[in-house]
Design an enzyme around this catalytic site. Structure first.
Site, PDB file in Angstrom:
ATOM      1  CG  ASP A  81     -26.912  65.480   8.556  1.00 10.13           C
ATOM      2  OD1 ASP A  81     -27.475  66.547   8.247  1.00 10.13           O
ATOM      3  OD2 ASP A  81     -27.516  64.508   9.047  1.00 10.13           O
ATOM      4  CG  ASP A 170     -28.963  66.572   0.465  1.00  9.94           C
ATOM      5  OD1 ASP A 170     -30.029  66.038   0.128  1.00  9.94           O
ATOM      6  OD2 ASP A 170     -28.883  67.443   1.370  1.00  9.94           O
ATOM      7  CD  GLU A 172     -33.001  67.256   1.043  1.00 11.68           C
ATOM      8  OE1 GLU A 172     -34.032  67.514   1.685  1.00 11.68           O
ATOM      9  OE2 GLU A 172     -31.876  67.086   1.566  1.00 11.68           O
TER      10      GLU A 172
END
Length: 282
Positions: A81, A170, A172
């Site tokens: 990534d 994503d 987090e």
């Protein structure tokens, strides 16, 4: 008629001399006081610039790093990534090293698009990789639906060409402030649901969810309701994936290191290349 200073008792003069500076100091601390300290316009030095967030940015600080995982008899497919902090990526070198798929950061929040997106997204495709895009969610900035639309409009769409993976949320630790973005667990779950539902409505695909188990437990209350629809991409830099968030019996992707060759962030897809192609095909 003013009383001459000489006629004011000395004790009163001393008391006044003590009270007046204290009163003045109190006034200067009130909102709008002329001598109030200016509000800083720049973030503290340890807070990164907005837009620079990337997958796994908080993993080392919160979960640490163990050893690299050993070779596994289970068939897995290597991937990477990338985001703008990698700049132009040497895709031929990665391909020749065995990397067969890639995810590229497209957007963040409702305010940032990856300046290296074209080189990274097209470059991975041109060497033969199956590739997709991800969005770094910032739930304190706008709704999940708003950010899903921003993502799709900014490169996060999907096409049934057999080479495009579904988009990734994503979600987090907040690199710019409070870890859970100032949301309760139920508010965070609602935000994520808003994002993935909007993404599905726009693309026809269920978004992959990238997260770390410790963050998920803290910020969603270990909610298990997305496991039946959204593939899991787990972040853990150690010899095993460890405990998974509630609901998921297995991970689809595992980000196992941020110190891999050529590009730091390396991942293992849980299956052979034909399974990566199956995810691309939906």
């Amino acid at each position: 008629m003013p009383v001459p200073r000489s006629r004011i008792p000395r004790r009163s003069r001393v008391a006044a001399a003590t009270v007046l500076p204290a009163t003045l100091a109190l006034l200067l601390t009130l909102p709008g006081a002329a001598s109030a300290a200016p509000v800083p316009t720049d973030p503290p030095a340890d807070i990164p610039a907005r837009g620079t967030a990337h997958m796994g940015m908080g993993v080392l600080a919160h979960d640490g790093r163990g050893q690299l995982p050993p070779g596994n008899r289970a068939v897995q497919t290597e991937g990477v990534d990338v985001s703008s902090h990698q700049g132009n990526v040497d895709w031929p070198t990665l391909w020749n090293s065995g990397v067969k798929w890639a995810y590229v950061k497209a957007t963040e929040g409702n305010y940032y698009k990856n300046g290296s997106f074209t080189q990274q997204y097209n470059g991975s495709y041109n060497v033969g990789m199956i590739r997709g895009t991800y969005h770094f969610g910032t739930p304190n900035d706008s709704s999940g639906a708003n950010q899903a639309n921003y993502f799709v409009d900014g490169g996060g769409g999907w096409s049934p060409d057999g080479r495009t993976l579904p988009g990734v949320l994503d979600i987090e630790w907040n690199p710019y402030g409070a870890s859970c973005y100032g949301k309760t667990a139920s508010q965070m779950v609602d935000w994520i649901r808003d994002f993935v539902n909007t993404y599905r409505a726009r693309t026809g695909r269920d978004a992959v969810i990238y997260t770390a188990t410790s963050w998920w437990k803290t910020c969603t209350g270990n909610y298990g309701g997305f496991a039946s629809t959204n593939p899991l991409w787990i972040a853990r830099y150690d010899t095993t994936v460890g405990e998974l968030p509630a609901g998921w019996d297995f991970q689809t992707i595992w980000q196992y290191t941020s110190t891999g060759p050529t590009v730091g962030d390396h991942n293992r897809f849980n299956g052979a290349l034909d399974r990566v192609q199956a995810l691309a095909n939906g």
